[in-house]
Design an enzyme around this catalytic site. Sequence first.
Site, short mmCIF file in Angstrom:
data_model
loop_
_atom_site.label_atom_id
_atom_site.label_comp_id
_atom_site.label_asym_id
_atom_site.label_seq_id
_atom_site.Cartn_x
_atom_site.Cartn_y
_atom_site.Cartn_z
N LYS A 101 -22.61 5.86 12.38
CA LYS A 101 -21.51 6.44 11.62
C LYS A 101 -20.79 5.42 10.74
O LYS A 101 -20.27 5.79 9.69
CB LYS A 101 -20.54 7.19 12.53
CG LYS A 101 -19.76 6.37 13.52
CD LYS A 101 -18.83 7.31 14.30
CE LYS A 101 -17.99 6.53 15.30
NZ LYS A 101 -17.04 7.40 16.01
N ILE A 148 -28.55 2.60 10.96
CA ILE A 148 -28.22 3.97 11.33
C ILE A 148 -26.85 3.98 12.02
O ILE A 148 -26.41 2.99 12.58
CB ILE A 148 -29.35 4.54 12.22
CG1 ILE A 148 -29.47 6.04 12.04
CG2 ILE A 148 -29.18 4.13 13.67
CD1 ILE A 148 -30.83 6.58 12.44
N GLY A 193 -34.50 -3.02 12.84
CA GLY A 193 -34.83 -3.83 11.66
C GLY A 193 -33.72 -4.78 11.27
O GLY A 193 -33.83 -5.48 10.27
N GLU A 227 -34.51 1.19 5.81
CA GLU A 227 -35.44 1.79 6.77
C GLU A 227 -35.26 3.30 6.79
O GLU A 227 -36.19 4.06 6.69
CB GLU A 227 -35.11 1.32 8.19
CG GLU A 227 -35.44 -0.08 8.51
CD GLU A 227 -34.89 -0.45 9.87
OE1 GLU A 227 -35.26 -1.52 10.34
OE2 GLU A 227 -34.09 0.30 10.48
#
Lengths: 501, 501
Positions: free
Chosen positions: B270, B268, B386, B292
């Site tokens: 930018k 996750i 993860g 994920e």
Amino acid sequence: MTNELELNRILFKDYESKIMSAAEAALLIDNNSVVGSSGFTKAGDSKSVLPAFAKRAETEDVAITLITGASLGYTTDSDLANNNALIRRMPFMADPALRKSINEYKVKYIDQHLSETIEQLICGHIAAIDTAIIEASSIDENGNIIPTTSIGNSAFFASQAKKIIIEINTKIPVTFRGIHDSIVPKSYPDRDVINIQTVSDRIGTEFITIDPAKVVGIVFTDITDQPAIISEPDDKTSAISKHLLNFFEKEVEKGKLTYALLPLQAGIGKVANAVLTGFVGSKFKNLTMYSEVLQDSTFELFDSGNMDFASGSSITVSEGCYENVLKNFDKYKNKLILRPQNISNAPEVLRRLGIIGINTAIEFDIYGNVNSTHISGTKMMNGIGGSGDFARNAYLSIFVCQAASKENKISHVLPMVSHVDHTEHDVDILVTDQGLADLRGLCPRERAEVIIENCVHPEYREEIREYFERAKETVGGHTPHILSEAFKFHTRLKETGSMKQ
Amino acid sequence: MTNELELNRILFKDYESKIMSAAEAALLIDNNSVVGSSGFTKAGDSKSVLPAFAKRAETEDVAITLITGASLGYTTDSDLANNNALIRRMPFMADPALRKSINEYKVKYIDQHLSETIEQLICGHIAAIDTAIIEASSIDENGNIIPTTSIGNSAFFASQAKKIIIEINTKIPVTFRGIHDSIVPKSYPDRDVINIQTVSDRIGTEFITIDPAKVVGIVFTDITDQPAIISEPDDKTSAISKHLLNFFEKEVEKGKLTYALLPLQAGIGKVANAVLTGFVGSKFKNLTMYSEVLQDSTFELFDSGNMDFASGSSITVSEGCYENVLKNFDKYKNKLILRPQNISNAPEVLRRLGIIGINTAIEFDIYGNVNSTHISGTKMMNGIGGSGDFARNAYLSIFVCQAASKENKISHVLPMVSHVDHTEHDVDILVTDQGLADLRGLCPRERAEVIIENCVHPEYREEIREYFERAKETVGGHTPHILSEAFKFHTRLKETGSMKQ
């Protein structure tokens, strides 16, 4: 030159014209090429061609990249290193002269998870194998190889190599077969499921399939594997073993495990051996192993009736055990499988089976990070081996080491490890001769409490506790550390020859 | 109180008597119990019951252990932390107030690989779930749950919990279904193969199977997921994206990959989003994801025709993208699967598929070790998430971060990382805005050369090179380090507010 008994080992007649001496075979290895050799922790290694190549390098300026299963026996790695015959070496070694060369940067050493060498070769991340050297007990009627006491990376090396040299070892009986389960993975994106659901499942062939056209040399040898040295348990290893067996007893009492436990994996060395030997004659029955190396203790556990089955990538045993296994092979044959190391160490299989992994640490820290490879963060000892494959994917990831050594001048439990091979996320249980720390479900500060309380040697406990308390007070945070002092034990050792205050 | 449209969401009539307010449901959560809640990176989280429990804790001395998929949305974790309602929290979080509480040791945080929470629960390594809170779009005729924008650990939580509370979110259309693939692993020793061989393979059910007798409360909500904030690419993220796209181009040119690459995973944030967005309109076609979190970029790549299929554990997107996905669900439905996080992150599946994993580092060092979690080795930022599952098992393990930040007062490339989450063994490619270092097949000293040359910010390059050269000369070894100086950048930052000399 070649006698009838030797020729009986080759059922594929086309190979008879390829029979040659080790020195001749060594000349087939190109300078600057990549050699993949059989051999896993001294078992099933090249006993004549690699030594002959080392000899060749005494007088000729030749060197190779050498990839093996794991460490080699005898002085092969020493001789290669001493004659500057190694450019790169991977994925593991345990040889004093080679270690010295690596630490002097005369050999470039790439320390790999043992499950991953084949992955890197098949993906082209590292240069492909030019020549494979594989020890065999015999050759079948299709020219395929019956391996000896290890498989390691041999099957893949043979599949990728342009040239194959086979060393037929007549010390291994031709009846020593049927325990191997050879398979080579497909390339991406066509990779298959590794369909092993119990330790005894077979997915491959009893031989290493090869393209006979690639065979350039057949060499005969009659040298046994270099015997493993089995140290008798001492006070410290016995204490570690006792802590661990008590722990397993309690897990059974709580109903979390049965007396069959789950498949055991044990790293090489005297502590792991002492732990396994501790199961002999115990209440633990129907034990199984899914490990890399099968050592003397595996066969003692078969003999004592405590173990039912063992899967590994090599049989690395003492002289007496070696003779026993070869002589009484029929007794053990149906209890054994040897697999390629990308299968013995496959994350997929390990997590599916639920392994209990017992590995040795060089040092660990109060938050549960483990160093398996580097002395004082700088000097390579042996390598990570398969410990990372097992620790990451185990049902229980256990690391053991002595609390202190060398007249207690060295503490193996420290504020911060000088090199991290296994992070806090991958370590469940830590054991020293002082005691056992169960880290499951604990946050870093809680781990520090149980590690300091249970694992640290008394001579160091007070200073380490003081560090932890002061780090909490002066710095705080999730994982309190005073970075300017975190390595003070290591720097003190360097300055004074002892970690003691 | 409950209207007809709401009741239409419950096809299992026995549940109608369980309908209650969030405040009533919050009273069903026992003090000191273990709560497993849906929610993965803000998607599909509990939007009324957990907040109501936080409210209850304002006036009552109650606290829980809270286990989720990953981070929660809105101020749920803040409210729980601020009201001292959390004893333990795992496996991930990204909330400022909770972060503060964790670093002040008011909440015990257990930072886990996201694939492993279920493993630890099923093995009894951590305390079992008492109450599960699961967001649903509707209930089928057998009382089973149709999940919303994430699965995370929900299916397992529901299977293990003694009590289940369901939050039916009427903001999610009842037609939003058919993309979930729910499955719960068996206990050892009966674990099955995870039979996923392509990103689109299904192995479970479209709903979460539950025992209706365990349902103690049904609560209605109509709150959307908290939108993800999508930062526009800036100069640095664009530079990182460009380096990485150039690298992929070259791998294709060398014949190592096709323009379809291999299944992509992106952390996750930018940078990862900028990299994925970089594929829009590019030569890369038939891309797939096995990740994920599916972010805005996934849907942009569907729309641009560059991506064929995406598998994840959650859909975590901006407000506009959220509305688009719900409104045009039919367009995306056959291109999506949401899986439990022990499947989206399963080592078995990741190594079988051959993932290209792109994750963000807080800092990395000259030998390739990566810190993903701790600021200056002590303060928890978010957690490992993860990244370890993917990095360890990837075909290519890539970590990205900016070379320097905060007016270049902080260098993110350092002599030694202050905390190790990913070891040198698990990192293939490092990228900063300065450039890309390809570490494959390199030994530590070679890695240092390419990292210093390519990744370090120019303001720090000279000092880091000087450290490396002096470490080689004065200490030597496989991984040269001067332990007394290894953290000098971190200690200088603490003392002066800048890492600059």
